[in-house]
Design an enzyme around this catalytic site. Structure first.
Site, PDB file in Angstrom:
ATOM      1  N   ASP A 293       0.823  -1.206   0.000  1.00 37.47           N
ATOM      2  CA  ASP A 293       0.000   0.000   0.000  1.00 37.47           C
ATOM      3  C   ASP A 293       0.860   1.261   0.000  1.00 37.47           C
ATOM      4  OD1 ASP A 293      -2.657   1.290   0.505  1.00 37.47           O
ATOM      5  OD2 ASP A 293      -1.632   1.937   2.320  1.00 37.47           O
ATOM      6  N   GLU A 335       1.283  -0.874  -5.070  1.00 43.09           N
ATOM      7  CA  GLU A 335       0.189   0.085  -5.216  1.00 43.09           C
ATOM      8  C   GLU A 335       0.856   1.450  -5.348  1.00 43.09           C
ATOM      9  OE1 GLU A 335      -3.316   2.734  -3.762  1.00 43.09           O
ATOM     10  OE2 GLU A 335      -1.592   2.339  -2.537  1.00 43.09           O
TER      11      GLU A 335
HETATM   12  C1  GLC Z   1      -4.035   3.387  -0.390  1.00 40.35           C
HETATM   13  C2  GLC Z   1      -5.421   2.831  -0.206  1.00 40.35           C
HETATM   14  C3  GLC Z   1      -6.348   3.910   0.263  1.00 40.35           C
HETATM   15  C4  GLC Z   1      -5.820   4.477   1.562  1.00 40.35           C
HETATM   16  C5  GLC Z   1      -4.358   4.904   1.444  1.00 40.35           C
HETATM   17  C6  GLC Z   1      -3.732   5.167   2.777  1.00 40.35           C
HETATM   18  O1  GLC Z   1      -3.980   4.325  -1.387  1.00 40.35           O
HETATM   19  O2  GLC Z   1      -5.876   2.249  -1.398  1.00 40.35           O
HETATM   20  O3  GLC Z   1      -7.655   3.449   0.411  1.00 40.35           O
HETATM   21  O4  GLC Z   1      -6.577   5.588   1.950  1.00 40.35           O
HETATM   22  O5  GLC Z   1      -3.576   3.917   0.822  1.00 40.35           O
HETATM   23  O6  GLC Z   1      -3.458   3.963   3.443  1.00 40.35           O
END
Ligand code: GLC
Length: 647
Positions: A293, A335
């Site tokens: 993430d 991500e």
């Molecule tokens: C990522 C997640 C999102 C979250 C962010 C902070 O982008 O997909 O939903 O708010 O991380 O953890």
């Protein structure tokens, strides 16, 4: 090239004695029956591990002792790896691109909204299998912050499951059941931050100097102000700025996201060791893929946007080396919601090519497809795909239509500006269209974190609402709306190594409209696309009626075409030029051609000029009337053609 050779070229090579000592610390912690494999793995990945960690932390006090302790810890985690997972390791080491060859179909869901609890998720396996899903991404399920937790993305403990969802035994039972059903579980690894009620943050607040070093704390605004001059904002309305005041400490803490999400300081070696351990413990419970993430934010550098810094890649390559030593069956997925040319680095670049993440979200493709739908032109996805190099062997794209977050528009900025166009104007028009603020728009989305109607940040909404499918699943379906649904899913299924469905989209569920959740949606508009799986829609699906039957029908037809051997899974799609800007045409190997029509008017297409006329047949068709020579493509038509067998 071996991992050792790969790392040596880009990072200063470690001293052989240092590598040998690390190897010994690792192997000695393994039980005898696992030592041979352990030695082999260390010889392949150990030098990369040492080189990357040395580059990050070599100058910190006591580095060698820390490194040996880490390697001993990795050996212990390897010793505790359960037998069935160890068998999976061996199998996947023999075929590192197994997930590409398998033609996976992913599905992403919140545990509570999908199955109630982890145990309840097991009760949904039949639904997943019926769709052809073999990869399940469950959004964060570890113990989350009390109160608002950003949907679980503020993790309070990496050692516990959120009590409302179950416990670690439930997780192990679920992963075992999923494995038996041929489904790999993907879990979030929230690397960038922890909740302000995580034990590390609590200890820091209580004055523990060692734990204070886990975070970026500042005594006054001098440095925060200096950083702010070049930082962006993820939630400019709900959480402006990147630093939050902590009255208990009288300091400012770095908080890229919400004030209760404290960014971790990866320049401090124990943070790396703790997160590697958290990850591998979950791997030993059967998690097969980690969604890393917010990966771009992991390293801070004054005078930059603190995104995609080189150290981020060194860190991720080090994590991958840990996985290669302990749990080689496991995949890492980045991500990184940044422009596509910056995402490519997450597969590993230069000598580390192929040694970082195996998977990364193709958010540029996703956002450009939505913009194309609004613009009635395939120009943006064409431009994007034309300039996107192929990911390294053994890695690939996660493609998707929607997810739990907003459609992030900033990823398209370089594409638009490369043409000398104004980003806010052009993308602002597309966003306004999708948000239903333009006369004649079919879409019912909503703006996210936009200061006013001229600023462009993100757009929210479920696929069905954005493409104009009805709210009532038994209301008449406008054929054009179903074509738009098919078009976007067809593109994701054509391009990605692992296309990912978003829970509820398979059933054509509309935006969340539950009045009981209105306050939540008002606080964070992304909840608009976080409904509960609709029991009514499942019944309609079983009865083959209404919207759910139609949307699942589209997905099944696409999946069955995608499983055909003529659709070349291991070959990247290539762009076919065409004079009409409404068309995106892609090949996949020599025997498969995909036509995606984003135009808002009928268009005639001569299949013979594309070499896909006589001797080819339709594998999937939506809105493409006519014979083998000339087709009339309705607005938002999709046509997949495969070379006939024996031709
Ligand atoms: C990522 C997640 C999102 C979250 C962010 C902070 O982008 O997909 O939903 O708010 O991380 O953890």
């Amino acid at each position: 090239m071996t991992e050792a050779g790969a790392s040596a070229a880009s990072l200063p090579p470690p001293r052989p004695e240092r590598v040998a000592a690390a190897r010994q610390a690792f192997v000695q912690a393994l039980p005898t029956r696992r030592r041979l494999a352990g030695e082999r793995r260390f010889d392949a990945a150990g030098a990369t591990l040492v080189a990357t960690l040395q580059s990050l932390y070599g100058n910190t006090d006591g580095f060698d002792d820390w490194l040996l302790a880490l390697c001993g810890q990795l050996g212990q985690l390897g010793a505790h790896r359960p037998e069935p997972l160890s068998a999976l390791d061996a199998k996947r080491e023999a075929q590192p691109d197994w997930f590409v060859q398998q033609r996976m179909l992913g599905y992403s869901a919140y545990v509570d909204r999908f199955g109630g609890t982890l145990a309840g998720v097991a009760g949904r396996i039949d639904h997943l299998r019926a769709l052809g899903v073999d990869y399940l991404h469950l959004l964060p399920f570890l113990r989350a912050r009390a109160g608002d937790s950003d949907g679980g993305f503020a993790v309070a403990s990496f050692e516990e499951v959120e009590p409302a969802l179950g416990n670690m035994a439930d997780l192990e039972q679920l992963t075992a059941k999923l494995r038996e059903a041929g489904i790999s579980l993907c879990a979030d690894l929230v690397l960038n931050h922890v909740a302000d009620d995580h034990a590390w943050a609590q200890a820091a607040m209580a004055g523990d100097a060692e734990k204070r070093a886990f975070f970026h704390l500042f005594p006054d605004r001098t440095l925060p102000d200096a950083y702010e001059t070049t930082l962006g904002e993820v939630f400019p309305q709900a959480a402006p700025g990147n630093f939050s005041h902590v009255p208990a400490l009288g300091v400012w803490v770095w908080t890229t996201f919400y004030p209760f999400q404290w960014d971790l300081n990866y320049a401090h070696p124990p943070v790396f060791a703790a997160m590697a351990r958290a990850m591998l413990q979950l791997a030993n419970r059967g998690v097969e893929v980690f969604r890393l993430d917010s990966a771009p934010f992991l390293w801070k550098r004054l005078g930059t946007a603190c995104l995609n810094q080189p150290e981020v890649h060194t860190l991720l390559a080090a994590l991958r080396a840990c996985v290669a030593l302990v749990a080689p069956a496991v995949l890492l997925k980045a991500e990184a919601i940044v422009p596509t040319e910056q995402v490519l680095a997450y597969f590993g670049e230069g000598a580390l090519r192929g040694h970082e993440c195996q998977l990364a979200y193709h958010s540029g493709l996703m956002s450009s497809a939505w913009a194309a739908l609004a613009e009635g032109s395939a120009a943006l996805p064409r431009q994007l795909l034309a300039q996107t190099p192929v990911p390294p062997a053994g890695s690939g794209w996660i493609s998707y239509v929607r997810c739990h977050d907003d459609i992030v528009w900033s990823v398209l900025r370089p594409l638009v500006e490369a043409r000398g166009e104004d980003f806010a104007q052009r993308i602002g028009r597309a966003a306004a269209f999708l948000e239903g603020r333009v006369a004649g728009s079919f879409a019912r989305g909503a703006a996210f974190q936009a200061h006013d109607e001229h600023s462009v940040h993100g757009s929210n909404g479920m696929t069905a609402s954005l493409v104009g499918l009805p709210d009532d699943p038994l209301a008449p379906i406008e054929p054009a709306a179903l074509r738009r649904y098919a078009l976007l899913h067809a593109l994701a299924l054509w391009v990605g190594a692992v296309p990912l469905l978003y829970m509820g989209d398979e059933l054509g569920q509309p935006n969340l409209a539950d009045p009981a959740e209105a306050a939540r949606v008002a606080r964070d508009g992304r909840w608009l696309q976080r409904p509960r799986l609709s029991a009514e829609a499942l019944v309609l699906l079983a009865q083959q009626r209404g919207v759910p039957a139609a949307t699942v029908g589209v997905l099944r037809a696409l999946m069955s075409a995608r499983r055909d051997p003529r659709w070349a899974a291991a070959t990247a799609p290539t762009l076919v030029e065409h004079a009409d800007p409404a068309l995106l045409i892609l090949r996949r190997g020599d025997d498969a051609l995909g036509v995606f029509h984003f135009g808002h008017a009928d268009l005639a297409l001569d299949l013979a000029t594309l070499g896909a006329g006589a001797g080819w047949s339709d594998a999937f068709s939506s809105g493409a009337a006519g014979g083998n020579a000339v087709r009339t493509l309705a607005p938002w038509a999709t046509l997949w053609r495969f070379r006939s067998r024996g031709e």
